[in-house]
Design a protein around this motif. Structure first.
Motif, PDB file in Angstrom:
ATOM      1  N   GLN A  28       0.843  -1.192   0.000  1.00  0.00           N
ATOM      2  CA  GLN A  28       0.000   0.000   0.000  1.00  0.00           C
ATOM      3  C   GLN A  28       0.881   1.246   0.000  1.00  0.00           C
ATOM      4  O   GLN A  28       1.959   1.253   0.604  1.00  0.00           O
ATOM      5  CB  GLN A  28      -0.876  -0.031   1.251  1.00  0.00           C
ATOM      6  CG  GLN A  28      -1.895   1.063   1.346  1.00  0.00           C
ATOM      7  CD  GLN A  28      -2.840   0.794   2.499  1.00  0.00           C
ATOM      8  OE1 GLN A  28      -3.744  -0.014   2.370  1.00  0.00           O
ATOM      9  NE2 GLN A  28      -2.621   1.445   3.619  1.00  0.00           N
ATOM     10  N   SER A  97     -17.051   1.964   4.514  1.00  0.00           N
ATOM     11  CA  SER A  97     -16.317   3.109   3.984  1.00  0.00           C
ATOM     12  C   SER A  97     -16.525   4.347   4.854  1.00  0.00           C
ATOM     13  O   SER A  97     -15.589   5.126   5.080  1.00  0.00           O
ATOM     14  CB  SER A  97     -16.748   3.391   2.540  1.00  0.00           C
ATOM     15  OG  SER A  97     -15.987   4.440   1.986  1.00  0.00           O
ATOM     16  N   ARG A 113     -12.387  -2.381   2.822  1.00  0.00           N
ATOM     17  CA  ARG A 113     -12.044  -3.254   1.698  1.00  0.00           C
ATOM     18  C   ARG A 113     -12.831  -4.563   1.687  1.00  0.00           C
ATOM     19  O   ARG A 113     -13.104  -5.112   0.615  1.00  0.00           O
ATOM     20  CB  ARG A 113     -10.533  -3.551   1.721  1.00  0.00           C
ATOM     21  CG  ARG A 113      -9.717  -2.362   1.247  1.00  0.00           C
ATOM     22  CD  ARG A 113      -8.246  -2.630   1.225  1.00  0.00           C
ATOM     23  NE  ARG A 113      -7.564  -1.553   0.505  1.00  0.00           N
ATOM     24  CZ  ARG A 113      -6.302  -1.223   0.668  1.00  0.00           C
ATOM     25  NH1 ARG A 113      -5.549  -1.892   1.537  1.00  0.00           N
ATOM     26  NH2 ARG A 113      -5.766  -0.238  -0.033  1.00  0.00           N
ATOM     27  N   VAL A 155      -8.483 -10.084   1.646  1.00  0.00           N
ATOM     28  CA  VAL A 155      -8.363  -8.941   2.555  1.00  0.00           C
ATOM     29  C   VAL A 155      -7.573  -9.329   3.805  1.00  0.00           C
ATOM     30  O   VAL A 155      -6.770  -8.534   4.316  1.00  0.00           O
ATOM     31  CB  VAL A 155      -9.755  -8.387   2.921  1.00  0.00           C
ATOM     32  CG1 VAL A 155      -9.632  -7.154   3.806  1.00  0.00           C
ATOM     33  CG2 VAL A 155     -10.525  -8.017   1.650  1.00  0.00           C
ATOM     34  N   TYR A 167      -6.121  -8.991  -3.444  1.00  0.00           N
ATOM     35  CA  TYR A 167      -7.224  -8.022  -3.470  1.00  0.00           C
ATOM     36  C   TYR A 167      -7.317  -7.330  -4.829  1.00  0.00           C
ATOM     37  O   TYR A 167      -8.405  -7.182  -5.398  1.00  0.00           O
ATOM     38  CB  TYR A 167      -7.008  -7.007  -2.351  1.00  0.00           C
ATOM     39  CG  TYR A 167      -8.052  -5.923  -2.280  1.00  0.00           C
ATOM     40  CD1 TYR A 167      -9.332  -6.182  -1.809  1.00  0.00           C
ATOM     41  CD2 TYR A 167      -7.744  -4.611  -2.654  1.00  0.00           C
ATOM     42  CE1 TYR A 167     -10.284  -5.179  -1.724  1.00  0.00           C
ATOM     43  CE2 TYR A 167      -8.687  -3.603  -2.571  1.00  0.00           C
ATOM     44  CZ  TYR A 167      -9.961  -3.892  -2.108  1.00  0.00           C
ATOM     45  OH  TYR A 167     -10.902  -2.891  -2.033  1.00  0.00           O
TER      46      TYR A 167
END
Length: 266
Positions: A28, A97, A113, A155, A167
Motif C-alpha cells: 500500500q 467506507s 475493503r 483482505v 485483493y
C-alpha cells in the motif's frame, strides 16, 4: 462455440495470477490515508468523503426492494442468492467506507475493503450463474460461497502481510471476466451494455481516486476520492437498474407471446 474461446477466461485468470506472482508483493502507498478532503461539517470529520457513501446506501435500498419483489413473485432464478449478496455488500460498503473515512487507518481500512471484495465476488458469481450454460442452483451457490471465501482471504492476506496482490486480482478480474463471459455466452445486448457501462464507470472511479488532490483543486468542493464514491455507486446503480429492466421485460413477455400467437393464427 470453439473450446478455445470457452477456456479464454480461465487462461486470462491464470496469466493474471502468474503475472502478479512474478511481480512480487504490492505494498500500500505510504501516504494512502492522507486524503485531500479535510472538510468538517456537523462535527463529521472528512465530511464529504463520509457522506458521499450515502450513494451506496441508496443503491442498496433500491436493489433490495427489487430483489424482494422478485422473491415475492417467485421470479428468482439460480443467480438470485448472488445478487442478494451483492446488494447486501453494497449496503455494507456504506457502513465500512464511512467508518474508515471518519478516522482513516489500516485497522479501519480492513472494514472498507472487505465489503468491496465481497461485492466483486458476488457479482462474479451472479454473472456466471446468469451466463454459463449448464449451471444449476447447487453449483451456482457453491461457486458463490467459494468466491466469497476468496474475497475474505484476499483482505486477510493484505491485513497480515501488507501485500495487495490478491485483493487487486479480484478487482481486476471482475472488470475483465464479466464482459468476457457475457460476450462468449451471448448475453442479452442490454445486459452487456449495462454491465459494460458499469465496469467503465468503475474504472473511471479508480482514476479519480488516484487524482484525489488534483480534482479537489479543480472543483474546490469535492475531492477525487469523494467523486470515486459517487461514480462507484452509479456503477452499482446501473446493475440494479438492469435487474428492474429485466424484470419488466419478463413481465411483458407473456403478453407479447400471446399477441404473436394470435397474429400467427389469423
Amino acid at each position: 462455440m470453439k473450446a478455445g474461446l470457452r477456456t479464454l477466461p480461465l487462461l486470462i485468470s491464470a496469466l493474471a495470477a502468474l503475472a502478479l506472482l512474478l511481480h512480487g508483493p504490492i505494498a500500500q502507498l505510504a501516504h494512502y490515508h492522507d486524503f485531500a478532503d479535510q472538510s468538517d461539517w456537523a462535527d463529521i470529520p472528512h465530511a464529504i468523503d463520509v457522506l458521499t457513501n450515502l450513494g451506496f446506501a441508496m443503491v442498496a435500498i433500491v436493489g433490495g426492494w427489487f430483489l424482494l419483489e422478485k422473491y415475492r413473485k417467485g421470479d428468482t432464478g439460480i443467480a438470485f442468492p448472488a445478487y442478494c449478496a451483492f446488494a447486501l455488500n453494497i449496503a455494507a460498503t456504506t457502513a465500512g467506507s464511512s467508518y474508515y473515512h471518519l478516522a482513516p487507518d489500516d485497522a479501519r481500512l480492513f472494514w472498507d475493503r472487505l465489503p468491496i471484495a465481497f461485492a466483486c465476488c458476488s457479482l462474479l458469481a451472479a454473472v456466471r450463474a446468469d451466463s454459463l450454460p449448464g449451471m444449476d442452483a447447487r453449483k451456482a451457490f457453491m461457486e458463490l460461497v467459494l468466491l466469497l471465501m476468496a474475497a475474505l482471504m484476499s483482505v486477510i492476506w493484505w491485513q497480515q502481510t501488507g501485500d495487495l496482490r490478491p485483493y487487486l486480482l479480484i478487482q481486476g478480474l471482475t472488470l475483465v471476466l464479466i464482459p468476457l463471459w457475457q460476450w462468449i455466452w451471448k448475453a442479452e445486448r442490454a445486459d452487456r451494455l449495462a454491465f459494460g457501462a458499469a465496469m467503465f464507470l468503475y474504472v473511471i472511479a479508480k482514476i479519480t481516486e488516484m487524482l484525489d488532490g488534483q480534482i479537489l483543486q479543480q472543483l474546490q468542493f469535492m475531492s477525487g476520492h469523494s467523486l470515486k464514491h459517487l461514480l462507484a455507486a452509479l456503477a452499482a446503480g446501473l446493475i440494479v437498474w438492469r435487474w428492474r429492466a429485466r424484470k419488466e421485460m419478463q413481465a411483458t413477455a407473456p403478453v407479447q407471446n400471446i399477441v404473436v400467437r394470435r397474429q400467427t393464427a389469423s
